[in-house]
Design a protein around this motif. Structure first.
Motif, PDB file in Angstrom:
ATOM      1  N   LEU A   1      -1.478 -10.182  -6.137  1.00 26.27           N
ATOM      2  CA  LEU A   1      -2.581  -9.773  -6.144  1.00 26.27           C
ATOM      3  C   LEU A   1      -3.267 -10.160  -7.952  1.00 26.27           C
ATOM      4  CD1 LEU A   1      -2.969  -6.322  -4.656  1.00 26.27           C
ATOM      5  CD2 LEU A   1      -4.140  -8.642  -3.879  1.00 26.27           C
ATOM      6  N   LYS A   2      -2.130 -10.355  -8.579  1.00 28.14           N
ATOM      7  CA  LYS A   2      -1.797 -10.601 -10.347  1.00 28.14           C
ATOM      8  C   LYS A   2      -3.355 -11.320 -10.626  1.00 28.14           C
ATOM      9  CE  LYS A   2       1.847 -13.825 -10.808  1.00 28.14           C
ATOM     10  NZ  LYS A   2       2.675 -13.816 -11.493  1.00 28.14           N
ATOM     11  N   ASP A   3      -4.164 -12.662  -9.584  1.00 26.55           N
ATOM     12  CA  ASP A   3      -4.904 -13.930 -10.012  1.00 26.55           C
ATOM     13  C   ASP A   3      -6.253 -13.159  -9.100  1.00 26.55           C
ATOM     14  OD1 ASP A   3      -2.603 -15.473 -11.419  1.00 26.55           O
ATOM     15  OD2 ASP A   3      -1.918 -16.635 -10.100  1.00 26.55           O
ATOM     16  N   SER A   4      -6.447 -12.046  -8.754  1.00 25.65           N
ATOM     17  CA  SER A   4      -7.005 -11.491  -7.493  1.00 25.65           C
ATOM     18  C   SER A   4      -8.567 -11.142  -8.494  1.00 25.65           C
ATOM     19  CB  SER A   4      -7.089 -11.172  -7.277  1.00 25.65           C
ATOM     20  OG  SER A   4      -6.556 -12.049  -6.261  1.00 25.65           O
ATOM     21  N   LYS A   5      -7.995 -10.911 -10.323  1.00 30.83           N
ATOM     22  CA  LYS A   5      -8.266  -9.770 -10.901  1.00 30.83           C
ATOM     23  C   LYS A   5      -8.907  -8.501 -10.367  1.00 30.83           C
ATOM     24  CE  LYS A   5     -10.329 -13.623 -13.863  1.00 30.83           C
ATOM     25  NZ  LYS A   5     -11.007 -14.161 -14.724  1.00 30.83           N
ATOM     26  N   ILE A   6      -8.035  -7.626  -9.629  1.00 32.81           N
ATOM     27  CA  ILE A   6      -7.482  -6.283  -9.854  1.00 32.81           C
ATOM     28  C   ILE A   6      -7.473  -5.007  -9.797  1.00 32.81           C
ATOM     29  CG2 ILE A   6      -7.406  -4.992  -7.103  1.00 32.81           C
ATOM     30  CD1 ILE A   6      -8.752  -7.427  -5.950  1.00 32.81           C
ATOM     31  N   TYR A   7      -8.968  -4.600 -10.519  1.00 30.32           N
ATOM     32  CA  TYR A   7      -8.755  -3.567 -11.558  1.00 30.32           C
ATOM     33  C   TYR A   7      -9.253  -2.306 -11.251  1.00 30.32           C
ATOM     34  CZ  TYR A   7      -8.002  -8.020 -14.651  1.00 30.32           C
ATOM     35  OH  TYR A   7      -7.278  -9.353 -15.242  1.00 30.32           O
ATOM     36  N   GLU A   8     -10.822  -2.349 -11.657  1.00 27.88           N
ATOM     37  CA  GLU A   8     -10.778  -1.499 -11.088  1.00 27.88           C
ATOM     38  C   GLU A   8     -11.864  -1.073  -9.904  1.00 27.88           C
ATOM     39  OE1 GLU A   8     -14.013   0.236 -13.861  1.00 27.88           O
ATOM     40  OE2 GLU A   8     -12.203   1.144 -15.206  1.00 27.88           O
ATOM     41  N   ASP A   9     -11.109  -1.345  -8.984  1.00 25.09           N
ATOM     42  CA  ASP A   9     -11.148  -1.722  -6.849  1.00 25.09           C
ATOM     43  C   ASP A   9     -10.405  -0.665  -6.399  1.00 25.09           C
ATOM     44  OD1 ASP A   9     -13.317  -3.807  -7.101  1.00 25.09           O
ATOM     45  OD2 ASP A   9     -11.058  -4.993  -8.175  1.00 25.09           O
ATOM     46  N   ASN A  10     -10.750  -0.712  -5.340  1.00 25.85           N
ATOM     47  CA  ASN A  10      -9.600   0.277  -4.117  1.00 25.85           C
ATOM     48  C   ASN A  10     -10.215  -0.721  -3.018  1.00 25.85           C
ATOM     49  OD1 ASN A  10      -9.847   2.785  -5.893  1.00 25.85           O
ATOM     50  ND2 ASN A  10     -12.171   3.356  -5.484  1.00 25.85           N
ATOM     51  N   LEU A  11      -8.639  -0.519  -2.563  1.00 24.62           N
ATOM     52  CA  LEU A  11      -8.905  -0.706  -1.102  1.00 24.62           C
ATOM     53  C   LEU A  11      -9.012   0.308  -0.333  1.00 24.62           C
ATOM     54  CD1 LEU A  11      -7.007  -3.634   0.571  1.00 24.62           C
ATOM     55  CD2 LEU A  11      -4.711  -1.744   0.178  1.00 24.62           C
ATOM     56  N   ILE A  12     -10.059  -0.869   0.473  1.00 21.78           N
ATOM     57  CA  ILE A  12     -10.821  -0.132   1.750  1.00 21.78           C
ATOM     58  C   ILE A  12     -10.321  -0.730   2.795  1.00 21.78           C
ATOM     59  CG2 ILE A  12     -12.194   0.998  -0.164  1.00 21.78           C
ATOM     60  CD1 ILE A  12     -14.650  -0.939   1.910  1.00 21.78           C
ATOM     61  N   ASN A  13      -9.479  -2.008   3.189  1.00 23.75           N
ATOM     62  CA  ASN A  13     -10.055  -1.996   4.527  1.00 23.75           C
ATOM     63  C   ASN A  13      -8.484  -3.930   4.734  1.00 23.75           C
ATOM     64  OD1 ASN A  13     -10.365  -2.752   7.596  1.00 23.75           O
ATOM     65  ND2 ASN A  13     -12.609  -2.036   7.289  1.00 23.75           N
ATOM     66  N   HIS A  14      -7.992  -3.867   6.122  1.00 18.81           N
ATOM     67  CA  HIS A  14      -7.517  -4.657   6.375  1.00 18.81           C
ATOM     68  C   HIS A  14      -8.009  -5.966   7.431  1.00 18.81           C
ATOM     69  CE1 HIS A  14      -4.972  -2.888   8.371  1.00 18.81           C
ATOM     70  NE2 HIS A  14      -4.406  -3.555   8.049  1.00 18.81           N
ATOM     71  N   LYS A  15      -7.361  -7.212   7.867  1.00 19.37           N
ATOM     72  CA  LYS A  15      -6.821  -7.394   8.871  1.00 19.37           C
ATOM     73  C   LYS A  15      -6.871  -8.610   9.047  1.00 19.37           C
ATOM     74  CE  LYS A  15     -10.967  -8.337  11.498  1.00 19.37           C
ATOM     75  NZ  LYS A  15     -12.704  -8.498  11.936  1.00 19.37           N
ATOM     76  N   ILE A  16      -5.057  -8.556  10.210  1.00 18.88           N
ATOM     77  CA  ILE A  16      -4.915 -10.132  10.379  1.00 18.88           C
ATOM     78  C   ILE A  16      -5.898 -10.878  11.122  1.00 18.88           C
ATOM     79  CG2 ILE A  16      -2.542 -11.069  11.827  1.00 18.88           C
ATOM     80  CD1 ILE A  16      -1.864  -9.770   9.149  1.00 18.88           C
ATOM     81  N   GLN A  17      -6.362 -11.839  10.159  1.00 17.07           N
ATOM     82  CA  GLN A  17      -6.943 -13.271  11.086  1.00 17.07           C
ATOM     83  C   GLN A  17      -6.191 -14.552  10.793  1.00 17.07           C
ATOM     84  OE1 GLN A  17     -11.223 -13.142  10.088  1.00 17.07           O
ATOM     85  NE2 GLN A  17     -10.786 -15.312   9.974  1.00 17.07           N
ATOM     86  N   ASP A  18      -5.706 -14.697  12.492  1.00 16.78           N
ATOM     87  CA  ASP A  18      -4.900 -16.292  12.362  1.00 16.78           C
ATOM     88  C   ASP A  18      -3.790 -15.854  11.760  1.00 16.78           C
ATOM     89  OD1 ASP A  18      -6.771 -16.866  14.113  1.00 16.78           O
ATOM     90  OD2 ASP A  18      -7.874 -17.737  12.217  1.00 16.78           O
TER      91      ASP A  18
END
Length: 400
Positions: free
Chosen positions: A278-295
């Motif tokens: 995640l360090k290159d995704s610029k996750i700063y003030e964002d909350n993780l709210i959902n996930h999915k395994i797809q392929d």
């Protein structure tokens, strides 16, 4: 005479209620339409969305959106249950096919299943909220060659001061079934919180159960907690929150931890998920709210904690560890009311394929909104909603 009235009046009232519900349902069915808000319907061409709707004990519906047209029909309660099992089958086994496994798990909590092409099954967990110091696990398997179903239960110990925040994942290799159970617990003072990961191996031939690995980690507060599996590994993803003093003010710090159990090596590792993915995704003030395994991808959905209609989709390729991020914004017209105050927002489902992100969402006045974004440019290609008063029970998104 009074006795007859006592019997006749309730019967008449029941008949009137059923007639009213019948005409109400039919009236709603006739007035269902897809309302365009922005963009072009052509972006829905290869997308099919199916939903089940059950708003009262007498009303069961199936709705489909295909080629931008909406069709809805009443179905029986038996058909509703069958279709609901198809939705579960699609989520658990990645195939839309009615499975007879779920009827054995009524009263149990289950998140995902296992399949190796010869055997498929699900694991349910019970006693999450009582005072017992053990969990009850129920395993249901199906031999795909002869359709024989087998089921059994066993109990496993848990910590005394545990949280109801419990997740479970399972995976199969040959006759061995592996189950990863992750849960949060506290010390006897209630001040410190821990994540406990236990892995059990079940020999499906003789029903022997063995604990093969265990790992505990101290955290301050879990904000997101999920388990999943991919190939020969099972994972637990934890987003924990800690508080640090900085310039005499208390700052909130997010920590992302991934626990990975590899069946082949029998190793349970703790991975710094942020540094690795995640360090290159610029996750700063964002909350993780959902996930999915797809392929072969783990897709995470983050929401800006200040501007909650700014979303970030992070797709992680679990084979080569590459990461792709798409930042999208829900169009203001979808959620702002006349007073510019309607920020109520929830996600029913989402799907990413090639160049498209499809989001099925709920706003304050629209329970069933459809948004399509370009996965490369993040541009909103289409926004609309289904104009009806139903609340969907299950939703699936497919590309044709």
């Amino acid at each position: 005479m009074k006795k007859k009235l006592f019997i006749i009046i309730p019967i008449c009232l029941m008949l009137l209620c059923n007639v009213a519900i019948y005409f109400y349902d039919n009236n709603l069915n006739k007035n269902v339409s897809l309302v365009d808000v922005s963009g072009d319907k052509k972006h829905l061409k290869d997308i099919k969305i199916d939903s089940l709707i059950n708003n009262n004990p007498y009303s069961f519906r199936e709705m489909s959106i295909k080629d931008s047209s909406v069709s809805i029909k009443n179905i029986s309660s038996a058909s509703y249950e069958k279709y609901a099992n198809e939705f579960y089958s699609y989520d658990i086994f990645n195939k839309k096919e009615n499975s007879d496994l779920f009827k054995y798990l009524k009263g149990y909590v289950y998140e995902n299943g296992f399949s190796d092409g010869k055997t498929e099954g699900v694991v349910g967990i019970d006693n999450l909220y009582d005072s017992n110091n053990y969990y009850t696990l129920k395993i249901v398997t199906k031999n795909l060659e002869n359709n024989k179903i087998d089921e059994f239960e066993f109990n496993i110990d848990k910590e005394e001061y545990y949280s109801s925040n419990t997740r479970i994942s399972s995976n199969i290799k040959g006759s061995k079934l592996y189950i990863l159970i992750s849960y949060e617990y506290y010390n006897d003072s209630g001040e410190d919180s821990y994540i406990k990961n236990d892995v059990y191996c079940i020999d499906l031939e003789n029903k022997n159960v063995t604990k093969v690995s265990s790992k505990n980690s101290k955290i301050e507060l879990s904000n997101y907690f999920a388990t999943f599996y991919y190939k020969d590994s099972m994972y637990t993803l934890v987003n924990s929150i800690s508080y640090e003093e900085e310039n005499n003010t208390q700052q909130i710090k997010d920590e992302y931890i991934l626990y990975k159990y590899d069946i082949n090596t029998n190793k349970l590792d703790k991975i710094d998920f942020y540094d690795k993915y995640l360090k290159d995704s610029k996750i700063y003030e964002d909350n993780l709210i959902n996930h999915k395994i797809q392929d072969n991808k783990l897709i995470l959905v983050f929401m800006d904690e200040v501007v909650r209609t700014n979303l970030k989709f992070v797709s992680i390729d679990l084979d080569n560890n590459s990461t792709k991020t798409a930042d999208v914004k829900i169009p203001d017209i979808m959620y702002l009311d006349e007073d510019n105050y309607n920020y109520s927002f929830g996600i029913h489902n989402f799907y990413i394929k090639d160049d498209k992100i499809v989001l099925l969402a709920e706003f304050k006045d629209n329970n069933y909104s459809i948004l399509v974004f370009d996965n490369d440019t993040s541009k909103n290609l289409y926004s609309g909603y289904v104009d009806f008063n139903f609340y969907p029970s299950f939703n699936s998104i497919n590309f044709e």
